[in-house]
Structure formats: C-alpha cells, structure tokens
Design an enzyme around this catalytic site. Structure first.
Site, PDB file in Angstrom:
ATOM      1  N   ASP A  67       1.562   1.418  -9.495  1.00 30.52           N
ATOM      2  CA  ASP A  67       1.966   2.477  -8.880  1.00 30.52           C
ATOM      3  C   ASP A  67       3.580   2.268  -8.341  1.00 30.52           C
ATOM      4  OD1 ASP A  67       1.490   1.007  -6.563  1.00 30.52           O
ATOM      5  OD2 ASP A  67      -0.116   2.419  -5.669  1.00 30.52           O
ATOM      6  N   ASN A 134      -7.772   4.483   4.240  1.00 30.47           N
ATOM      7  CA  ASN A 134      -8.233   5.693   4.156  1.00 30.47           C
ATOM      8  C   ASN A 134      -9.421   5.711   2.432  1.00 30.47           C
ATOM      9  OD1 ASN A 134      -6.893   5.990   2.217  1.00 30.47           O
ATOM     10  ND2 ASN A 134      -5.257   7.505   2.804  1.00 30.47           N
ATOM     11  N   HIS A 136      -8.391   4.561  -0.461  1.00 28.98           N
ATOM     12  CA  HIS A 136      -7.459   4.609  -1.701  1.00 28.98           C
ATOM     13  C   HIS A 136      -6.820   3.211  -2.415  1.00 28.98           C
ATOM     14  CE1 HIS A 136      -3.192   4.460   0.245  1.00 28.98           C
ATOM     15  NE2 HIS A 136      -4.011   3.026  -0.583  1.00 28.98           N
ATOM     16  N   GLU A 141      -5.437   9.637  -3.337  1.00 31.85           N
ATOM     17  CA  GLU A 141      -5.912   9.880  -2.078  1.00 31.85           C
ATOM     18  C   GLU A 141      -7.475  10.140  -2.212  1.00 31.85           C
ATOM     19  OE1 GLU A 141      -4.466   7.795   0.153  1.00 31.85           O
ATOM     20  OE2 GLU A 141      -1.554   8.779   0.467  1.00 31.85           O
TER      21      GLU A 141
HETATM   22  C1  F6R Z   1      -0.543  -0.783  -3.474  1.00 35.75           C
HETATM   23  C2  F6R Z   1      -1.770  -0.103  -4.258  1.00 35.75           C
HETATM   24  C3  F6R Z   1      -2.306   0.564  -2.852  1.00 35.75           C
HETATM   25  C4  F6R Z   1      -2.911  -0.878  -1.543  1.00 35.75           C
HETATM   26  C5  F6R Z   1      -3.462  -1.033  -0.550  1.00 35.75           C
HETATM   27  C6  F6R Z   1      -3.204  -1.569   0.640  1.00 35.75           C
HETATM   28  O1  F6R Z   1       0.065  -0.881  -4.724  1.00 35.75           O
HETATM   29  O2  F6R Z   1      -2.054   0.272  -4.748  1.00 35.75           O
HETATM   30  O3  F6R Z   1      -3.343   1.197  -3.030  1.00 35.75           O
HETATM   31  O4  F6R Z   1      -3.122  -2.441  -2.592  1.00 35.75           O
HETATM   32  O5  F6R Z   1      -3.012   0.503   0.173  1.00 35.75           O
HETATM   33  O6  F6R Z   1      -2.050  -1.939   0.960  1.00 35.75           O
HETATM   34  P1  F6R Z   1      -2.181  -3.384   1.725  1.00 35.75           P
HETATM   35  O7  F6R Z   1      -2.588  -4.168   0.851  1.00 35.75           O
HETATM   36  O8  F6R Z   1      -0.638  -3.025   2.157  1.00 35.75           O
HETATM   37  O9  F6R Z   1      -2.671  -3.013   2.855  1.00 35.75           O
END
Ligand code: F6R
Length: 239
Positions: A67, A134, A136, A141
């Site tokens: 992303d 959440n 994701h 989301e």
């Molecule tokens: C980022 C992504 C998100 C993160 C998730 C956890 O490229 O795909 O799904 O993996 O938000 O983020 P952290 O590791 O910062 O808690």
C-alpha cells in the site's frame, strides 16, 4: 493456519525473516509481498543482517508493497516508498521493487496497472503482513464485504489515529490510500503475518477464533492454504 507464540517480539520478527530466507534460498527469484509499519522493522533488520552476512542474495528477487498513501510523493518523509527505501531497499541488493504510486494522476489506472504487474511477475510467492488494531490487512478496513482487487480505500478514524505517530499533526495524515485487495493478498502462495504487543491482542483473537467476517478482514486468512501467524506473548494474550 499455523500459529506460533514466542516470548519476545524480536523472536517473532526473526522467525518471519527465516521464513522469507528459506523461500529465497530455495527460489532465488522469489516475488516478495512486503508491508510497512512498526511490525515489519525487526524482520527487515534481520533480512539486512542475513544479507550482510552473505546468506541472502536479493539480486534476482522482486518485491511488491501492499500500500501507499494517496497524494504523497515518493520522497515525502511519511510515504511508504521512503519507509521501504530506508528500512530495506537501500540496505540490500534488491533491484526490482514496486510500491503503488499514491500520487498517480489516474488512481484507477494505477490500481489496474499494479494488479497487472503482480500477475506479469508470476504472482507473489511469500507475503509479509502486519495487522491493524481493527483487524485490517494492507489498508483493507472493516467492511460488509472482503475487498478483492487493488483499490482506493478511505482510512478509518482508528487507522488515522494509529498512524498519527508518523506525522506532525492529525490533519497531515492522508485520508485515503491505495491498497492491494484482500483477494490479491489471498493469491499469495505463502502468507506470514506478524503481530506483537498487547494492542494487537483483540484483533489477533478475532482473526484466529472469531467468525469469518469482513469486519475483521484478516479473518479470511483462516481459509488460506499456507498461512503462518507469528505472535509474541502479549499479542497472544487473549487466545
Ligand atoms: C502497512 C500495512 C498495515 C500494517 C498494520 C500494522 O503496509 O499494510 O496493514 O501492517 O497497520 O501496522 P504496525 O505494524 O505499524 O502496527
């Protein structure tokens, strides 16, 4: 789905690097799916170490990131392009890297181009994932359906709050991102998800023991044929 619980977050990150390493050693032209965020940093540090020690050669590997924020230029300090350069790409010998272009003029075309590029590369062999508070994965989301192709997504308030730590103020956090869909993630031949810290415990419980529910997009991983979940004790506390 195979679940491992480790004493420390460092062990969980190292285990993920070892799974990536094993894949690259047996298929030097591995197509890696990569993520950004705090969880990935330990794994990337271990991959860099294995490269410096002469164990891992990334020269024939390709990577696709999950992303990117909409509207941020590649060199913006908070862009995922920049994160990947700093945390991994500039420190190993990989040449062929891809991150969605969040500042593409035509975002719809960019989503289609990105899915095509992954397909042309032969698909993703091994996908790294973190998980949001959440539930994701990527920036997919909670929703009434599981997302499919790469798409433009609106970030929820909880994700904006979680990502605020990287920006100067809440207004600076982009409201939209371009993200590989859950369908794209599920096409990866192997998936490695790392979750560490107590803030992830609820999402981890919902992913592993809850219903298959698009409100927890990560729950779909339960029907993937080769998913490994690597947790530290805190993230596993509610299992
Ligand atoms: C980022 C992504 C998100 C993160 C998730 C956890 O490229 O795909 O799904 O993996 O938000 O983020 P952290 O590791 O910062 O808690």
């Amino acid at each position: 789905m195979i679940v491992h619980v480790f004493e420390t977050k460092e062990q969980a990150g190292l285990a993920a690097a070892q799974l990536f390493g094993a894949c690259i050693l047996s298929k030097p032209d591995t197509v890696m799916g990569l993520a950004t965020g705090s969880t990935s940093i330990e794994t990337y540090a271990q991959l860099i170490r294995l490269h410096r020690e002469g164990i891992l050669d990334f020269s024939r590997c390709t990577s696709f990131n999950l992303d990117e924020y909409v509207g941020l230029a590649d060199d913006h300090p908070c862009s995922y392009h920049r994160f990947m350069k700093e945390q991994l790409f500039d420190r190993i010998n990989i040449k062929n890297t891809h991150v969605p272009r969040g500042n593409a003029k035509n975002l719809k075309e960019e989503t289609e181009r990105y899915d095509r590029e992954i397909q042309n590369a032969g698909g993703i062999d091994i996908q790294f994932l973190g998980i949001g508070h959440n539930g994701h994965i990527g920036f997919n989301e909670p929703d009434s359906v599981f997302s499919y192709s790469t798409q433009i997504v609106s970030l929820t308030q909880s994700t904006i709050q979680a990502n605020l730590r990287f920006f100067d103020s809440e207004e600076d956090v982009p409201r939209q991102a371009i993200s590989l869909g859950v369908g794209g993630i599920m096409k990866a031949r192997k998936i490695v998800l790392v979750a560490v810290g107590e803030a992830k415990a609820k999402a981890v419980r919902a992913m592993i023991t809850g219903d298959l529910d698009p409100q927890v997009q990560a729950s779909i991983l339960r029907v993937h044929p080769d998913t490994v979940i690597l947790l530290d004790k805190q993230a596993a506390a509610l299992l």
